[in-house]
Design an enzyme around this catalytic site. Structure first.
Site, PDB file in Angstrom:
ATOM      1  N   GLU A   1       0.960  -1.153   0.056  1.00 62.13           N
ATOM      2  CA  GLU A   1      -0.093   0.048  -0.062  1.00 62.13           C
ATOM      3  C   GLU A   1       0.560   1.325   0.129  1.00 62.13           C
ATOM      4  O   GLU A   1       0.716   1.996   0.807  1.00 62.13           O
ATOM      5  CB  GLU A   1      -0.872  -0.126   1.095  1.00 62.13           C
ATOM      6  CG  GLU A   1      -1.947  -1.265   1.212  1.00 62.13           C
ATOM      7  CD  GLU A   1      -3.061  -1.200   2.058  1.00 62.13           C
ATOM      8  OE1 GLU A   1      -3.004  -0.249   3.027  1.00 62.13           O
ATOM      9  OE2 GLU A   1      -3.989  -1.932   2.090  1.00 62.13           O
TER      10      GLU A   1
ATOM     11  N   GLU B   1      -5.030  -8.690   0.403  1.00 61.65           N
ATOM     12  CA  GLU B   1      -5.603  -8.706   1.722  1.00 61.65           C
ATOM     13  C   GLU B   1      -7.261  -8.285   1.432  1.00 61.65           C
ATOM     14  O   GLU B   1      -7.428  -7.519   0.500  1.00 61.65           O
ATOM     15  CB  GLU B   1      -5.170  -7.304   2.476  1.00 61.65           C
ATOM     16  CG  GLU B   1      -3.979  -7.317   3.072  1.00 61.65           C
ATOM     17  CD  GLU B   1      -3.706  -6.032   4.033  1.00 61.65           C
ATOM     18  OE1 GLU B   1      -4.401  -5.383   4.329  1.00 61.65           O
ATOM     19  OE2 GLU B   1      -2.441  -5.798   3.862  1.00 61.65           O
TER      20      GLU B   1
HETATM   21  C1  FCB Z   1      -4.684  -2.632   5.304  1.00 61.01           C
HETATM   22  C2  FCB Z   1      -3.191  -2.883   6.009  1.00 61.01           C
HETATM   23  C3  FCB Z   1      -3.220  -3.892   6.938  1.00 61.01           C
HETATM   24  C4  FCB Z   1      -4.318  -3.632   7.732  1.00 61.01           C
HETATM   25  C5  FCB Z   1      -5.653  -3.533   7.009  1.00 61.01           C
HETATM   26  C6  FCB Z   1      -6.862  -3.748   7.982  1.00 61.01           C
HETATM   27  O1  FCB Z   1      -4.577  -1.007   4.887  1.00 61.01           O
HETATM   28  O2  FCB Z   1      -2.544  -2.977   4.827  1.00 61.01           O
HETATM   29  O3  FCB Z   1      -1.979  -3.920   7.530  1.00 61.01           O
HETATM   30  O4  FCB Z   1      -4.321  -2.961   8.972  1.00 61.01           O
HETATM   31  O5  FCB Z   1      -5.777  -2.622   6.308  1.00 61.01           O
END
Ligand code: FCB
Length: 443
Positions: A165, A349
Protein backbone atom coordinates in the site's frame (compact mmCIF):
# COMPACT_ATOMS: atom_id res chain seq x y z
CA UNK A 1 -24.62 -26.39 -5.58
CA UNK A 2 -21.15 -25.10 -4.81
CA UNK A 3 -19.58 -22.20 -6.68
CA UNK A 4 -16.12 -23.29 -7.84
CA UNK A 5 -13.04 -21.10 -8.27
CA UNK A 6 -10.89 -21.52 -11.36
CA UNK A 7 -8.63 -24.58 -11.38
CA UNK A 8 -5.28 -23.88 -9.78
CA UNK A 9 -6.60 -20.87 -7.84
CA UNK A 10 -4.07 -20.17 -5.09
CA UNK A 11 -5.07 -19.71 -1.47
CA UNK A 12 -3.00 -18.04 1.20
CA UNK A 13 -3.10 -15.69 4.14
CA UNK A 14 -1.49 -12.34 5.05
CA UNK A 15 0.14 -10.74 8.09
CA UNK A 16 2.67 -7.97 8.69
CA UNK A 17 5.71 -7.64 10.91
CA UNK A 18 4.88 -4.72 13.20
CA UNK A 19 1.31 -5.90 13.65
CA UNK A 20 2.19 -9.36 14.99
CA UNK A 21 5.86 -9.81 15.85
CA UNK A 22 6.45 -7.99 19.12
CA UNK A 23 9.87 -9.07 20.35
CA UNK A 24 10.75 -5.48 20.99
CA UNK A 25 13.38 -4.26 21.68
CA UNK A 26 14.94 -7.71 21.79
CA UNK A 27 17.93 -9.04 20.01
CA UNK A 28 19.30 -5.88 18.54
CA UNK A 29 16.20 -4.68 16.71
CA UNK A 30 16.21 -0.97 15.98
CA UNK A 31 13.35 1.47 16.47
CA UNK A 32 10.80 1.97 13.72
CA UNK A 33 8.62 4.97 12.95
CA UNK A 34 5.67 3.04 14.37
CA UNK A 35 7.45 2.69 17.73
CA UNK A 36 7.88 6.44 17.75
CA UNK A 37 4.34 7.12 16.59
CA UNK A 38 2.88 4.82 19.27
CA UNK A 39 4.97 6.55 21.94
CA UNK A 40 3.50 9.92 20.96
CA UNK A 41 0.52 10.64 23.24
CA UNK A 42 -2.84 10.74 21.48
CA UNK A 43 -1.75 8.98 18.30
CA UNK A 44 -2.87 5.39 18.97
CA UNK A 45 -6.03 4.22 20.75
CA UNK A 46 -5.45 3.39 24.43
CA UNK A 47 -1.76 4.20 24.05
CA UNK A 48 -1.28 0.73 22.53
CA UNK A 49 1.93 -0.27 20.75
CA UNK A 50 3.50 -3.21 18.97
CA UNK A 51 6.05 -4.09 21.67
CA UNK A 52 4.45 -7.46 22.32
CA UNK A 53 1.62 -7.66 19.77
CA UNK A 54 0.95 -11.37 19.10
CA UNK A 55 4.43 -12.33 20.30
CA UNK A 56 4.89 -13.97 16.93
CA UNK A 57 8.64 -13.46 17.31
CA UNK A 58 8.54 -16.26 19.88
CA UNK A 59 5.40 -18.13 18.79
CA UNK A 60 5.99 -18.30 15.05
CA UNK A 61 5.99 -22.09 14.90
CA UNK A 62 2.51 -22.29 16.36
CA UNK A 63 1.38 -19.60 13.90
CA UNK A 64 2.81 -21.41 10.89
CA UNK A 65 1.00 -24.54 12.10
CA UNK A 66 -2.24 -22.54 12.06
CA UNK A 67 -1.62 -21.55 8.45
CA UNK A 68 -0.95 -25.13 7.52
CA UNK A 69 -4.09 -26.20 9.39
CA UNK A 70 -6.08 -23.72 7.32
CA UNK A 71 -4.89 -25.49 4.19
CA UNK A 72 -3.44 -22.23 2.85
CA UNK A 73 -0.34 -22.70 0.75
CA UNK A 74 0.81 -19.09 0.28
CA UNK A 75 1.93 -16.90 3.14
CA UNK A 76 2.49 -13.17 2.70
CA UNK A 77 4.50 -11.84 5.64
CA UNK A 78 6.72 -8.78 5.90
CA UNK A 79 10.23 -8.14 7.12
CA UNK A 80 10.79 -5.44 9.71
CA UNK A 81 13.57 -3.36 8.20
CA UNK A 82 14.97 -2.12 11.57
CA UNK A 83 15.08 -5.69 12.89
CA UNK A 84 17.51 -6.50 10.09
CA UNK A 85 19.22 -3.09 9.86
CA UNK A 86 18.73 -1.18 13.13
CA UNK A 87 19.96 2.09 11.58
CA UNK A 88 18.40 1.45 8.19
CA UNK A 89 21.79 1.40 6.47
CA UNK A 90 25.16 -0.15 7.23
CA UNK A 91 25.20 -2.47 10.22
CA UNK A 92 23.31 -5.75 9.81
CA UNK A 93 21.74 -7.28 12.88
CA UNK A 94 22.56 -10.93 12.34
CA UNK A 95 20.09 -12.09 15.02
CA UNK A 96 17.25 -10.30 13.26
CA UNK A 97 18.15 -11.73 9.89
CA UNK A 98 18.41 -15.19 11.44
CA UNK A 99 14.81 -14.86 12.66
CA UNK A 100 13.54 -14.53 9.08
CA UNK A 101 15.86 -17.30 7.99
CA UNK A 102 14.26 -19.68 10.50
CA UNK A 103 10.79 -18.41 9.70
CA UNK A 104 11.22 -19.12 5.99
CA UNK A 105 12.67 -22.56 6.64
CA UNK A 106 9.68 -23.19 8.89
CA UNK A 107 7.35 -22.29 6.02
CA UNK A 108 9.11 -24.62 3.62
CA UNK A 109 9.01 -27.46 6.16
CA UNK A 110 5.25 -27.04 6.27
CA UNK A 111 4.83 -26.82 2.51
CA UNK A 112 4.07 -23.08 2.55
CA UNK A 113 5.28 -20.72 -0.19
CA UNK A 114 6.94 -17.60 1.30
CA UNK A 115 5.71 -14.31 -0.15
CA UNK A 116 8.13 -11.81 1.31
CA UNK A 117 6.97 -8.20 1.56
CA UNK A 118 9.88 -5.80 1.93
CA UNK A 119 7.95 -2.93 3.41
CA UNK A 120 4.76 -2.94 5.43
CA UNK A 121 5.23 0.47 7.04
CA UNK A 122 7.90 -0.01 9.73
CA UNK A 123 10.65 2.30 8.46
CA UNK A 124 13.76 2.53 10.66
CA UNK A 125 13.45 5.69 12.76
CA UNK A 126 17.11 6.43 11.98
CA UNK A 127 16.12 6.91 8.33
CA UNK A 128 13.13 9.05 9.26
CA UNK A 129 15.59 11.26 11.10
CA UNK A 130 17.31 11.75 7.74
CA UNK A 131 14.06 12.68 5.98
CA UNK A 132 12.67 9.17 5.45
CA UNK A 133 10.67 8.76 2.26
CA UNK A 134 11.04 12.44 1.39
CA UNK A 135 14.80 12.03 0.96
CA UNK A 136 15.68 10.85 -2.54
CA UNK A 137 18.61 8.88 -1.11
CA UNK A 138 16.05 6.38 0.09
CA UNK A 139 16.16 4.81 -3.35
CA UNK A 140 19.71 3.66 -2.57
CA UNK A 141 18.94 2.77 1.05
CA UNK A 142 16.01 0.63 -0.03
CA UNK A 143 18.05 -1.04 -2.78
CA UNK A 144 20.77 -1.98 -0.25
CA UNK A 145 18.21 -3.40 2.18
CA UNK A 146 16.60 -5.38 -0.66
CA UNK A 147 19.95 -6.78 -1.71
CA UNK A 148 20.72 -8.00 1.80
CA UNK A 149 17.44 -9.89 1.94
CA UNK A 150 17.83 -11.21 -1.59
CA UNK A 151 21.30 -12.56 -0.87
CA UNK A 152 20.35 -14.15 2.42
CA UNK A 153 16.77 -15.32 1.84
CA UNK A 154 16.21 -15.14 -1.91
CA UNK A 155 17.04 -18.78 -2.59
CA UNK A 156 13.87 -19.76 -0.68
CA UNK A 157 11.49 -16.83 -1.26
CA UNK A 158 8.78 -17.77 -3.73
CA UNK A 159 7.37 -14.32 -4.55
CA UNK A 160 8.43 -10.80 -3.64
CA UNK A 161 6.22 -7.88 -2.73
CA UNK A 162 8.14 -4.61 -2.70
CA UNK A 163 5.51 -2.44 -1.01
CA UNK A 164 2.31 -2.88 0.88
CA UNK A 165 0.00 0.00 0.00
CA UNK A 166 2.39 2.75 -1.12
CA UNK A 167 -0.63 5.06 -1.50
CA UNK A 168 -1.38 4.70 2.20
CA UNK A 169 2.27 5.36 3.04
CA UNK A 170 2.20 8.57 1.01
CA UNK A 171 -1.30 9.94 1.64
CA UNK A 172 -2.17 8.65 5.10
CA UNK A 173 1.36 8.86 6.53
CA UNK A 174 2.46 12.16 4.98
CA UNK A 175 -0.66 14.12 4.03
CA UNK A 176 -3.35 13.11 6.51
CA UNK A 177 -0.88 12.20 9.26
CA UNK A 178 -3.09 9.42 10.64
CA UNK A 179 -0.23 6.93 10.31
CA UNK A 180 3.47 7.13 11.12
CA UNK A 181 5.40 9.30 10.60
CA UNK A 182 2.35 11.55 11.18
CA UNK A 183 3.28 14.27 8.70
CA UNK A 184 0.63 16.59 7.23
CA UNK A 185 2.38 18.11 4.24
CA UNK A 186 0.64 17.55 0.87
CA UNK A 187 3.67 18.57 -1.14
CA UNK A 188 5.96 16.22 0.78
CA UNK A 189 3.40 13.46 0.25
CA UNK A 190 3.67 13.83 -3.55
CA UNK A 191 7.44 13.57 -3.26
CA UNK A 192 7.09 10.46 -1.12
CA UNK A 193 4.79 8.87 -3.72
CA UNK A 194 7.38 9.43 -6.42
CA UNK A 195 10.19 8.01 -4.30
CA UNK A 196 8.11 4.95 -3.44
CA UNK A 197 7.59 4.31 -7.14
CA UNK A 198 11.31 4.68 -7.77
CA UNK A 199 12.11 2.32 -4.91
CA UNK A 200 9.71 -0.27 -6.32
CA UNK A 201 11.49 -0.23 -9.65
CA UNK A 202 15.00 -0.33 -8.15
CA UNK A 203 14.13 -3.14 -5.76
CA UNK A 204 12.64 -5.14 -8.64
CA UNK A 205 15.90 -4.68 -10.53
CA UNK A 206 17.97 -5.79 -7.53
CA UNK A 207 15.88 -8.94 -7.00
CA UNK A 208 15.92 -9.80 -10.70
CA UNK A 209 19.69 -9.36 -10.88
CA UNK A 210 20.00 -12.30 -8.49
CA UNK A 211 16.84 -14.24 -9.30
CA UNK A 212 15.67 -13.40 -12.82
CA UNK A 213 12.66 -15.71 -12.58
CA UNK A 214 11.44 -14.62 -9.16
CA UNK A 215 7.95 -13.08 -9.38
CA UNK A 216 7.97 -9.48 -8.11
CA UNK A 217 5.01 -7.14 -7.64
CA UNK A 218 3.58 -4.52 -5.33
CA UNK A 219 0.35 -4.36 -3.38
CA UNK A 220 -2.19 -1.59 -3.86
CA UNK A 221 -5.54 -1.10 -2.16
CA UNK A 222 -7.37 0.26 -5.17
CA UNK A 223 -10.04 2.79 -4.43
CA UNK A 224 -13.07 3.06 -6.61
CA UNK A 225 -14.61 6.48 -6.14
CA UNK A 226 -18.35 6.99 -5.68
CA UNK A 227 -20.49 9.96 -4.96
CA UNK A 228 -23.90 10.21 -3.35
CA UNK A 229 -26.98 9.46 -5.44
CA UNK A 230 -28.02 12.33 -7.66
CA UNK A 231 -24.57 13.95 -7.70
CA UNK A 232 -22.78 11.67 -10.17
CA UNK A 233 -22.64 14.14 -12.99
CA UNK A 234 -21.61 17.15 -11.01
CA UNK A 235 -18.88 15.19 -9.18
CA UNK A 236 -17.59 13.08 -12.06
CA UNK A 237 -14.38 15.09 -12.40
CA UNK A 238 -13.72 14.76 -8.67
CA UNK A 239 -13.99 11.00 -8.90
CA UNK A 240 -11.51 10.99 -11.73
CA UNK A 241 -9.08 13.07 -9.71
CA UNK A 242 -9.64 10.94 -6.62
CA UNK A 243 -8.86 7.74 -8.55
CA UNK A 244 -5.82 9.35 -10.18
CA UNK A 245 -4.50 10.17 -6.71
CA UNK A 246 -5.18 6.78 -5.11
CA UNK A 247 -4.67 4.39 -8.01
CA UNK A 248 -3.16 6.07 -11.07
CA UNK A 249 -0.30 7.73 -9.16
CA UNK A 250 1.07 4.25 -8.45
CA UNK A 251 -0.18 2.10 -11.30
CA UNK A 252 0.34 4.40 -14.29
CA UNK A 253 4.07 5.08 -13.83
CA UNK A 254 4.84 1.39 -13.33
CA UNK A 255 2.62 0.07 -16.14
CA UNK A 256 2.91 2.97 -18.58
CA UNK A 257 5.85 5.17 -17.52
CA UNK A 258 3.73 8.27 -16.87
CA UNK A 259 1.65 9.93 -14.19
CA UNK A 260 -2.03 10.68 -14.81
CA UNK A 261 -2.39 14.11 -16.47
CA UNK A 262 -4.68 15.22 -13.67
CA UNK A 263 -1.89 15.04 -11.07
CA UNK A 264 1.11 15.83 -13.25
CA UNK A 265 1.36 19.45 -12.04
CA UNK A 266 1.62 18.22 -8.47
CA UNK A 267 4.14 15.51 -9.31
CA UNK A 268 6.35 17.45 -11.68
CA UNK A 269 8.54 19.26 -9.12
CA UNK A 270 9.78 15.91 -7.80
CA UNK A 271 10.59 14.18 -11.09
CA UNK A 272 14.11 14.18 -12.53
CA UNK A 273 15.20 13.26 -16.04
CA UNK A 274 14.99 9.54 -16.62
CA UNK A 275 12.84 8.80 -13.57
CA UNK A 276 9.72 7.80 -15.47
CA UNK A 277 11.62 5.49 -17.80
CA UNK A 278 13.24 3.93 -14.74
CA UNK A 279 9.92 3.40 -12.97
CA UNK A 280 8.24 1.62 -15.86
CA UNK A 281 8.74 -2.00 -14.85
CA UNK A 282 7.18 -5.28 -15.78
CA UNK A 283 5.11 -6.49 -12.85
CA UNK A 284 4.83 -10.25 -12.59
CA UNK A 285 1.64 -9.90 -10.56
CA UNK A 286 -0.49 -7.13 -9.14
CA UNK A 287 -1.30 -7.42 -5.44
CA UNK A 288 -4.75 -6.01 -4.75
CA UNK A 289 -6.13 -5.20 -1.30
CA UNK A 290 -9.77 -4.35 -0.86
CA UNK A 291 -11.89 -3.24 2.07
CA UNK A 292 -14.51 -0.59 1.29
CA UNK A 293 -15.99 1.74 -1.33
CA UNK A 294 -14.90 5.38 -1.16
CA UNK A 295 -17.61 8.01 -1.27
CA UNK A 296 -16.44 11.54 -1.84
CA UNK A 297 -17.90 15.03 -2.00
CA UNK A 298 -16.53 18.45 -2.93
CA UNK A 299 -14.40 20.28 -0.37
CA UNK A 300 -12.01 23.18 -0.24
CA UNK A 301 -9.16 21.03 1.02
CA UNK A 302 -5.60 22.24 1.36
CA UNK A 303 -4.46 20.18 -1.57
CA UNK A 304 -7.46 18.41 -3.10
CA UNK A 305 -10.95 19.60 -3.94
CA UNK A 306 -12.69 16.57 -2.37
CA UNK A 307 -13.16 14.88 0.95
CA UNK A 308 -14.64 11.59 2.17
CA UNK A 309 -18.40 11.37 2.48
CA UNK A 310 -20.37 8.86 4.53
CA UNK A 311 -21.56 6.01 2.23
CA UNK A 312 -25.34 5.50 1.98
CA UNK A 313 -27.08 3.97 4.99
CA UNK A 314 -28.19 0.84 3.13
CA UNK A 315 -24.71 -0.70 3.29
CA UNK A 316 -23.97 -3.01 6.19
CA UNK A 317 -20.81 -1.96 7.99
CA UNK A 318 -17.89 -3.62 9.76
CA UNK A 319 -16.65 -2.61 13.21
CA UNK A 320 -14.33 -0.13 11.50
CA UNK A 321 -17.44 1.58 10.16
CA UNK A 322 -16.40 0.51 6.66
CA UNK A 323 -19.26 -0.11 4.22
CA UNK A 324 -19.42 -3.71 2.95
CA UNK A 325 -19.64 -3.69 -0.84
CA UNK A 326 -18.59 -6.71 -2.91
CA UNK A 327 -19.69 -4.90 -6.06
CA UNK A 328 -17.02 -2.24 -5.52
CA UNK A 329 -14.45 -5.02 -5.19
CA UNK A 330 -15.63 -6.53 -8.48
CA UNK A 331 -15.20 -3.14 -10.16
CA UNK A 332 -11.59 -2.71 -8.99
CA UNK A 333 -10.70 -6.11 -10.45
CA UNK A 334 -12.36 -5.01 -13.70
CA UNK A 335 -10.26 -1.82 -13.77
CA UNK A 336 -7.09 -3.93 -13.68
CA UNK A 337 -8.52 -6.10 -16.45
CA UNK A 338 -9.65 -3.24 -18.68
CA UNK A 339 -7.09 -0.48 -18.07
CA UNK A 340 -3.88 -2.26 -17.09
CA UNK A 341 -3.67 -5.18 -19.50
CA UNK A 342 -5.28 -7.84 -17.30
CA UNK A 343 -2.16 -8.71 -15.25
CA UNK A 344 -2.12 -11.74 -12.95
CA UNK A 345 -3.82 -10.46 -9.80
CA UNK A 346 -3.50 -11.78 -6.28
CA UNK A 347 -5.88 -10.50 -3.66
CA UNK A 348 -3.30 -9.90 -0.97
CA UNK A 349 -5.69 -8.54 1.69
CA UNK A 350 -9.40 -8.54 2.31
CA UNK A 351 -11.36 -9.01 5.51
CA UNK A 352 -13.40 -7.33 8.18
CA UNK A 353 -13.22 -6.33 11.84
CA UNK A 354 -16.21 -7.48 13.87
CA UNK A 355 -17.04 -7.73 17.56
CA UNK A 356 -15.93 -11.26 18.31
CA UNK A 357 -17.44 -12.23 21.61
CA UNK A 358 -16.40 -15.69 22.81
CA UNK A 359 -19.31 -17.91 23.98
CA UNK A 360 -19.21 -19.73 27.34
CA UNK A 361 -16.83 -22.32 25.86
CA UNK A 362 -14.50 -19.67 24.46
CA UNK A 363 -15.60 -20.26 20.85
CA UNK A 364 -16.21 -17.41 18.45
CA UNK A 365 -19.07 -17.90 16.06
CA UNK A 366 -18.31 -14.95 13.76
CA UNK A 367 -21.12 -15.36 11.24
CA UNK A 368 -20.84 -11.68 10.25
CA UNK A 369 -17.25 -12.23 9.10
CA UNK A 370 -18.29 -15.37 7.22
CA UNK A 371 -21.02 -13.39 5.42
CA UNK A 372 -18.44 -10.73 4.59
CA UNK A 373 -16.08 -13.29 3.07
CA UNK A 374 -18.92 -14.87 1.15
CA UNK A 375 -19.81 -11.53 -0.43
CA UNK A 376 -16.24 -10.61 -1.38
CA UNK A 377 -15.29 -14.08 -2.61
CA UNK A 378 -18.45 -14.11 -4.75
CA UNK A 379 -17.24 -10.87 -6.35
CA UNK A 380 -14.05 -12.67 -7.40
CA UNK A 381 -16.09 -15.38 -9.10
CA UNK A 382 -18.06 -12.74 -10.94
CA UNK A 383 -14.84 -11.06 -12.13
CA UNK A 384 -13.07 -14.28 -13.14
CA UNK A 385 -16.20 -15.42 -15.01
CA UNK A 386 -15.77 -12.28 -17.07
CA UNK A 387 -12.12 -12.98 -17.77
CA UNK A 388 -10.37 -11.03 -15.00
CA UNK A 389 -7.02 -12.70 -14.36
CA UNK A 390 -7.39 -13.12 -10.60
CA UNK A 391 -5.27 -16.07 -9.53
CA UNK A 392 -5.28 -16.16 -5.76
CA UNK A 393 -6.64 -14.87 -2.47
CA UNK A 394 -5.07 -14.14 0.91
CA UNK A 395 -7.49 -13.00 3.61
CA UNK A 396 -6.53 -10.37 6.15
CA UNK A 397 -5.61 -11.70 8.53
CA UNK A 398 -4.41 -14.91 10.09
CA UNK A 399 -4.49 -13.47 13.62
CA UNK A 400 -6.13 -10.63 15.47
CA UNK A 401 -3.35 -8.07 15.66
CA UNK A 402 -2.22 -4.49 16.23
CA UNK A 403 -4.50 -2.47 13.96
CA UNK A 404 -2.35 0.67 13.64
CA UNK A 405 -3.99 3.80 15.08
CA UNK A 406 -6.87 1.63 16.39
CA UNK A 407 -4.48 -0.38 18.57
CA UNK A 408 -5.87 -3.75 19.66
CA UNK A 409 -9.50 -2.65 19.63
CA UNK A 410 -10.29 -3.95 16.16
CA UNK A 411 -10.01 -7.64 15.37
CA UNK A 412 -9.53 -8.89 11.81
CA UNK A 413 -8.26 -12.42 12.52
CA UNK A 414 -9.47 -15.81 11.42
CA UNK A 415 -7.85 -16.77 14.71
CA UNK A 416 -8.70 -14.99 17.96
CA UNK A 417 -5.79 -13.86 20.13
CA UNK A 418 -6.17 -13.39 23.87
CA UNK A 419 -3.56 -10.68 24.42
CA UNK A 420 -3.15 -11.56 28.11
CA UNK A 421 -2.42 -15.26 27.71
CA UNK A 422 -1.44 -15.14 23.99
CA UNK A 423 -3.79 -18.08 23.49
CA UNK A 424 -4.85 -18.57 19.88
CA UNK A 425 -8.41 -19.79 19.18
CA UNK A 426 -9.54 -20.36 15.58
CA UNK A 427 -12.90 -18.69 14.94
CA UNK A 428 -15.82 -20.13 12.93
CA UNK A 429 -14.50 -18.11 9.97
CA UNK A 430 -11.27 -20.14 10.10
CA UNK A 431 -13.32 -23.32 9.56
CA UNK A 432 -15.32 -21.61 6.84
CA UNK A 433 -12.15 -20.57 5.02
CA UNK A 434 -10.59 -23.99 5.47
CA UNK A 435 -13.58 -25.58 3.75
CA UNK A 436 -13.48 -23.02 0.94
CA UNK A 437 -9.79 -23.72 0.40
CA UNK A 438 -10.22 -27.47 0.58
CA UNK A 439 -13.03 -27.55 -1.96
CA UNK A 440 -11.71 -24.61 -4.02
CA UNK A 441 -15.31 -23.43 -4.00
CA UNK A 442 -17.83 -21.37 -2.10
CA UNK A 443 -20.54 -23.41 -0.42
C1 FCB B 1 -4.59 -2.45 5.36
C2 FCB B 1 -3.21 -2.75 5.91
C3 FCB B 1 -3.18 -3.88 6.90
C4 FCB B 1 -4.38 -3.87 7.84
C5 FCB B 1 -5.66 -3.71 7.05
C6 FCB B 1 -6.91 -3.72 7.92
O1 FCB B 1 -4.64 -1.14 4.89
O2 FCB B 1 -2.33 -3.07 4.85
O3 FCB B 1 -1.97 -3.82 7.59
O4 FCB B 1 -4.22 -2.90 8.79
O5 FCB B 1 -5.63 -2.53 6.30
Amino acid sequence: MTRPFPDGFRWGVSTSSYQIEGGSPNDGRGTSIWDTYCATPGRVANGDNGNVACDHYNRWEEDLDLIKGLGAKHYRFSVMWPRVMPDGTGHINETGLAFYDRLIDGMLERGLDPWLCLYHWDLPQALQDRGGWTNRNIVDWFADYTEILALRLGDRVKSWVTFNEPNVVAWVGHEEGRHAPGITDPRAAMRVAHHLNMCHARATEVIKSHFPDAPVGFVLPMHKGYTLPGRQEQNAHLIELFEAKWNGAFLDPVYYGRYPDLIMDRMEPHIQDGDLQAIKTKVDFQGLNQYFPSYIEPANGKAWPFKHAEPPKYFRRTEMGWAIDGDCFYRTMKILQDKYGNPPVFITENGGAFVDLPDENGNINDQDRIAYYDEYLSAILRATDEGANVQGYMPWSLLDNFEWAYGYEKRFGLVHVDYTSQKRTPKASYDFMRNVIKSNALP
